[in-house]
Design an enzyme around this catalytic site. Structure first.
Site, PDB file in Angstrom:
ATOM      1  N   TYR A   9      28.419   4.003  -5.403  1.00 52.14           N
ATOM      2  CA  TYR A   9      28.044   4.173  -6.804  1.00 52.14           C
ATOM      3  C   TYR A   9      28.774   5.380  -7.371  1.00 52.14           C
ATOM      4  CZ  TYR A   9      25.116   4.630 -10.943  1.00 52.14           C
ATOM      5  OH  TYR A   9      24.674   4.730 -12.238  1.00 52.14           O
TER       6      TYR A   9
ATOM      7  N   TYR B  43      20.144  10.503 -10.389  1.00 51.44           N
ATOM      8  CA  TYR B  43      20.490   9.926  -9.078  1.00 51.44           C
ATOM      9  C   TYR B  43      20.482  11.081  -8.085  1.00 51.44           C
ATOM     10  CZ  TYR B  43      22.855   6.537  -5.987  1.00 51.44           C
ATOM     11  OH  TYR B  43      23.186   5.660  -4.980  1.00 51.44           O
TER      12      TYR B  43
END
Ligand code: NAD
EC number: 1.3.1.9
Length: 286
Positions: free
Chosen positions: A172, A182
């Site tokens: 990612y 995140y």
């Protein structure tokens, strides 16, 4: 066609692992999956009861067959690594041979060899915490489950991978750009995974003629992503700001995976391939 794939990280029909399994099955590969031990019962029950039959449909109308489901916990390499409380846990005690080394031994006994290894798993117990708030334990757990798990799987599978085979993982963009939210060391874990992709491409290429790549995927509302808490916002952001203003389908990642592990990609190794409607190329979102 005629190839055998092991896909680690399939526990329902919503995630990237499932879509990759389908794309490989559609291309004629035999499918083995590794399912996280705590999720094994519900996955196998749902499979048996036909809950996934609609999403097992392949383009030719047939249903994807999974030759075997292996229980797996990729944070443990050998039985000696498993702590007592995990061993005693009801969900773990009900399954056997689920450490990485044992899974590979079982696959070897069952099938002899594989051609394709897919890593589609990640876990970060403190993912909802910012990096500044992340504990050492949480950070190391994220790296163990999301990065070293790949090193371990490839390390153990390589001896039974046929030369010319290939391996992929899922990453990612939070590894290289700031994605607030995140957290928990997951951004660090993806950075490690991408760096390891290059080093492992060299080592596995020289040692076993195996190619190693990673797909940097755009946002998908999988079970793991929902646990992070802001996936709907990320999907909306991507839809509004990416060069291609369309929903990103898991199948689009599946198809890229099928290409990357096929002979069509025979000179691609050590690469991070973006499958994100082009969002990574934007410098300013308007
Ligand atoms: P998912 O929930 O379908 O897949 C994650 C899987 O990992 C689950 O099946 C879970 O059971 C398994 N797992 C967790 N810990 C494990 C362990 N210790 N051992 C074995 N299995 C374990 O969700 P997904 O989003 O499809 O995730 C697949 C991969 O895609 C992950 O690497 C994720 O980081 C990556 N990815 C996801 C997105 C997204 O938006 N969903 C974007 C980019 C990359």
């Amino acid at each position: 066609t005629g190839k055998r794939a092991f896909i680690a990280g399939v526990a329902d029909d919503n995630g990237y692992g499932w879509a990759i399994a389908k794309a490989l099955a559609a291309a004629g590969a035999e499918i083995l999956v590794g399912t996280w031990v705590p999720a094994l019962n519900i996955f196998e029950t749902s499979l048996r009861r036909g809950k996934f039959d609609e999403s097992r449909k392949l383009p030719d109308g047939s249903l994807m067959e999974i030759a075997k489901v292996y229980p797996l916990d990729a944070v443990y390499d050998t039985p000696e690594d498993v702590p007592e409380d995990v061993k005693a846990n009801k969900r773990y005690a009900g399954a056997s041979n689920w450490t990485v080394k044992e899974v590979v031994e079982t696959v070897k006994n069952d099938f002899g060899s594989i051609d394709i290894l897919v890593h589609s798993l990640a876990n970060g117990p403190e993912v909802t915490k910012s990096l500044l708030e992340t504990s050492r334990r949480g950070y190391l757990a994220a790296i163990s489950a999301s990065s070293y798990s790949y090193v371990s799987l490839l390390q153990h599978f390589l001896p039974i991978m046929n030369p010319g085979g290939a391996s992929i993982s899922l990453t990612y963009i939070a590894s290289e750009r700031i994605i607030p939210g995140y957290g928990g060391g997951m951004s660090s874990a993806k950075a490690a995974l991408e760096s390891d992709t290059r080093v492992l491409a060299y080592e596995a290429g020289r040692k076993g003629k195996i190619r190693v790549n990673t797909i940097s995927a755009g946002p998908l509302g999988s079970r793991a992503a929902k646990a992070i808490g802001f996936i709907e916002k990320m999907i909306e952001y991507s839809y509004v700001n990416a060069p291609l203003q369309k929903e990103l389908l898991a199948d689009e990642v599946g198809n890229t995976a099928a290409f990357l592990v096929s002979p069509l990609a025979s000179a691609i190794t050590g690469s991070t391939i973006y499958v994100d409607n082009g969002l990574n190329t934007m410098g300013l979102a308007l």
